[in-house]
Design a protein around this motif. Structure first.
Motif, PDB file in Angstrom:
ATOM      1  N   ILE A   1       0.848  -1.205   0.000  1.00 29.25           N
ATOM      2  CA  ILE A   1       0.000   0.000   0.000  1.00 29.25           C
ATOM      3  C   ILE A   1       0.875   1.244   0.000  1.00 29.25           C
ATOM      4  N   GLU A   2       1.950   1.226   0.802  1.00 27.17           N
ATOM      5  CA  GLU A   2       2.884   2.359   0.884  1.00 27.17           C
ATOM      6  C   GLU A   2       3.538   2.628  -0.470  1.00 27.17           C
ATOM      7  N   ARG A   3       3.939   1.546  -1.170  1.00 22.72           N
ATOM      8  CA  ARG A   3       4.566   1.672  -2.492  1.00 22.72           C
ATOM      9  C   ARG A   3       3.580   2.269  -3.504  1.00 22.72           C
ATOM     10  N   ILE A   4       2.335   1.771  -3.499  1.00 22.26           N
ATOM     11  CA  ILE A   4       1.320   2.267  -4.434  1.00 22.26           C
ATOM     12  C   ILE A   4       1.010   3.735  -4.153  1.00 22.26           C
ATOM     13  N   GLU A   5       0.904   4.107  -2.872  1.00 15.92           N
ATOM     14  CA  GLU A   5       0.644   5.514  -2.507  1.00 15.92           C
ATOM     15  C   GLU A   5       1.778   6.414  -2.982  1.00 15.92           C
ATOM     16  N   SER A   6       3.030   5.939  -2.876  1.00 16.13           N
ATOM     17  CA  SER A   6       4.193   6.704  -3.314  1.00 16.13           C
ATOM     18  C   SER A   6       4.157   6.917  -4.830  1.00 16.13           C
ATOM     19  N   GLU A   7       3.838   5.840  -5.579  1.00 10.37           N
ATOM     20  CA  GLU A   7       3.726   5.941  -7.041  1.00 10.37           C
ATOM     21  C   GLU A   7       2.588   6.872  -7.443  1.00 10.37           C
ATOM     22  N   PHE A   8       1.484   6.817  -6.710  1.00  9.99           N
ATOM     23  CA  PHE A   8       0.320   7.658  -6.989  1.00  9.99           C
ATOM     24  C   PHE A   8       0.662   9.134  -6.763  1.00  9.99           C
ATOM     25  N   THR A   9       1.392   9.422  -5.685  1.00  9.48           N
ATOM     26  CA  THR A   9       1.819  10.792  -5.394  1.00  9.48           C
ATOM     27  C   THR A   9       2.718  11.317  -6.510  1.00  9.48           C
ATOM     28  N   ALA A  10       3.664  10.476  -6.972  1.00 12.43           N
ATOM     29  CA  ALA A  10       4.569  10.870  -8.067  1.00 12.43           C
ATOM     30  C   ALA A  10       3.776  11.130  -9.343  1.00 12.43           C
ATOM     31  N   HIS A  11       2.776  10.279  -9.612  1.00 16.21           N
ATOM     32  CA  HIS A  11       1.925  10.450 -10.808  1.00 16.21           C
ATOM     33  C   HIS A  11       1.164  11.779 -10.745  1.00 16.21           C
ATOM     34  N   LYS A  12       0.608  12.099  -9.552  1.00 20.06           N
ATOM     35  CA  LYS A  12      -0.146  13.353  -9.396  1.00 20.06           C
ATOM     36  C   LYS A  12       0.769  14.566  -9.604  1.00 20.06           C
ATOM     37  N   ARG A  13       2.014  14.473  -9.138  1.00 25.33           N
ATOM     38  CA  ARG A  13       2.968  15.574  -9.326  1.00 25.33           C
ATOM     39  C   ARG A  13       3.290  15.773 -10.805  1.00 25.33           C
ATOM     40  N   ARG A  14       3.456  14.630 -11.534  1.00 30.38           N
ATOM     41  CA  ARG A  14       3.722  14.714 -12.979  1.00 30.38           C
ATOM     42  C   ARG A  14       2.569  15.410 -13.702  1.00 30.38           C
ATOM     43  N   VAL A  15       1.337  15.067 -13.309  1.00 31.66           N
ATOM     44  CA  VAL A  15       0.149  15.681 -13.925  1.00 31.66           C
ATOM     45  C   VAL A  15       0.111  17.176 -13.614  1.00 31.66           C
ATOM     46  N   GLU A  16       0.461  17.541 -12.369  1.00 29.81           N
ATOM     47  CA  GLU A  16       0.469  18.960 -11.968  1.00 29.81           C
ATOM     48  C   GLU A  16       1.508  19.774 -12.748  1.00 29.81           C
ATOM     49  N   VAL A  17       2.674  19.162 -12.981  1.00 29.26           N
ATOM     50  CA  VAL A  17       3.738  19.843 -13.721  1.00 29.26           C
ATOM     51  C   VAL A  17       3.264  20.165 -15.137  1.00 29.26           C
ATOM     52  N   GLY A  18       2.484  19.276 -15.718  1.00 31.76           N
ATOM     53  CA  GLY A  18       1.948  19.509 -17.063  1.00 31.76           C
ATOM     54  C   GLY A  18       2.716  18.769 -18.128  1.00 31.76           C
ATOM     55  N   SER A  19       2.145  18.772 -19.310  1.00 36.91           N
ATOM     56  CA  SER A  19       2.714  18.031 -20.428  1.00 36.91           C
ATOM     57  C   SER A  19       3.733  18.862 -21.189  1.00 36.91           C
ATOM     58  N   SER A  20       4.825  18.224 -21.579  1.00 37.05           N
ATOM     59  CA  SER A  20       5.833  18.896 -22.419  1.00 37.05           C
ATOM     60  C   SER A  20       5.300  19.066 -23.839  1.00 37.05           C
ATOM     61  N   ILE A  21       4.307  18.254 -24.197  1.00 34.09           N
ATOM     62  CA  ILE A  21       3.711  18.335 -25.540  1.00 34.09           C
ATOM     63  C   ILE A  21       2.992  19.677 -25.715  1.00 34.09           C
ATOM     64  N   LYS A  22       2.451  20.229 -24.606  1.00 34.74           N
ATOM     65  CA  LYS A  22       1.740  21.514 -24.684  1.00 34.74           C
ATOM     66  C   LYS A  22       2.678  22.631 -25.121  1.00 34.74           C
ATOM     67  N   ILE A  23       3.933  22.562 -24.686  1.00 32.07           N
ATOM     68  CA  ILE A  23       4.933  23.572 -25.089  1.00 32.07           C
ATOM     69  C   ILE A  23       5.207  23.442 -26.585  1.00 32.07           C
ATOM     70  N   GLU A  24       5.344  22.166 -27.051  1.00 28.92           N
ATOM     71  CA  GLU A  24       5.578  21.918 -28.471  1.00 28.92           C
ATOM     72  C   GLU A  24       4.370  22.373 -29.295  1.00 28.92           C
ATOM     73  N   LEU A  25       3.154  22.145 -28.749  1.00 30.07           N
ATOM     74  CA  LEU A  25       1.931  22.565 -29.437  1.00 30.07           C
ATOM     75  C   LEU A  25       1.900  24.084 -29.604  1.00 30.07           C
ATOM     76  N   ALA A  26       2.280  24.799 -28.553  1.00 27.91           N
ATOM     77  CA  ALA A  26       2.314  26.264 -28.630  1.00 27.91           C
ATOM     78  C   ALA A  26       3.281  26.719 -29.728  1.00 27.91           C
ATOM     79  N   THR A  27       4.420  26.018 -29.841  1.00 28.74           N
ATOM     80  CA  THR A  27       5.423  26.367 -30.863  1.00 28.74           C
ATOM     81  C   THR A  27       4.876  26.144 -32.265  1.00 28.74           C
ATOM     82  N   VAL A  28       4.250  24.967 -32.505  1.00 26.70           N
ATOM     83  CA  VAL A  28       3.732  24.680 -33.861  1.00 26.70           C
ATOM     84  C   VAL A  28       2.544  25.578 -34.202  1.00 26.70           C
ATOM     85  N   ARG A  29       1.770  25.998 -33.209  1.00 23.49           N
ATOM     86  CA  ARG A  29       0.667  26.939 -33.459  1.00 23.49           C
ATOM     87  C   ARG A  29       1.219  28.304 -33.893  1.00 23.49           C
ATOM     88  N   GLU A  30       2.285  28.740 -33.223  1.00 20.98           N
ATOM     89  CA  GLU A  30       2.930  30.001 -33.600  1.00 20.98           C
ATOM     90  C   GLU A  30       3.454  29.931 -35.040  1.00 20.98           C
TER      91      GLU A  30
END
Length: 196
Positions: free
Chosen positions: A43-72
């Motif tokens: 349970i501790e391991r799964i909670e740790s992985e879940f926390t890391a996943h939530k942080r990755r989602v909060e940081v955001g996608s690198s694809i969005k930066i690339e999308l902004a570039t191709v839109r420009e």
């Protein structure tokens, strides 16, 4: 009165037990604890992985930066097309590229949602298993025999003890003529012929 075998749905080592023959127990009272150590670590391991996943989602996608570039770049090509410095095929190609990046972001969002739901569901399942490692009395009764003691390794569904209910149940046959008036919860009086 009736008796039943007390069993644990989850196997493991019996860590703690209050079971002794003749012990009177109430419904829901603690009886046996199966060692949850390995499950706690999982349970501790799964909670740790879940926390890391939530942080990755909060940081955001690198694809969005690339999308902004191709839109420009698309906006720039559209301006150049109006001035006659770019071809229509270049603009169409850039529009396709923008759509590709948009689809990748949508797919990433779907995958993130799916992973989040997966983590939540897995944690619920593991915590439910953890709860099942604590065996409680299913009803008011008396322990008549103890099969497993602290330190014993038991399998899932293996009997731990035998418990006899202190409640009495009367089984009766009712004729069809009287059956229509019966309702659940209705009071009944019982008379045993030999005792009047």
């Amino acid at each position: 009165e009736f008796q039943m075998e007390l069993k644990s749905e989850i196997g493991g080592r019996v860590l703690k037990s209050v079971l002794t023959p003749g012990l009177k127990v109430k419904e829901g009272e603690f009886l046996v604890q199966i060692d949850p150590g390995d499950l706690d670590l999982e349970i501790e391991r799964i909670e740790s992985e879940f926390t890391a996943h939530k942080r990755r989602v909060e940081v955001g996608s690198s694809i969005k930066i690339e999308l902004a570039t191709v839109r420009e770049e698309l906006e720039n090509l559209e301006r150049m097309l109006k001035l006659g410095n770019a071809s229509e095929s270049q603009v169409i190609q850039q529009q396709r590229l923008v759509r590709q990046f948009e689809q990748r972001i949508e797919l990433e969002d779907v995958e993130n949602t799916l992973r989040t739901e997966g983590f939540v569901n897995t944690l619920k399942t593991k915590r439910r298993q953890r709860e099942k490692m604590t065996v409680t009395a299913p009803f008011d009764g008396v322990i008549s025999a103890v099969i497993s003691r602290p330190g014993d390794l038991i399998g899932g569904g293996a009997p731990i003890a035998t418990i006899i209910s202190t409640a009495r149940t009367v089984e009766a046959k009712v004729s069809e003529e009287n059956f229509a008036g019966l309702e659940v919860g209705q009071k009944a009086s019982v008379r045993f012929l030999p005792y009047g």
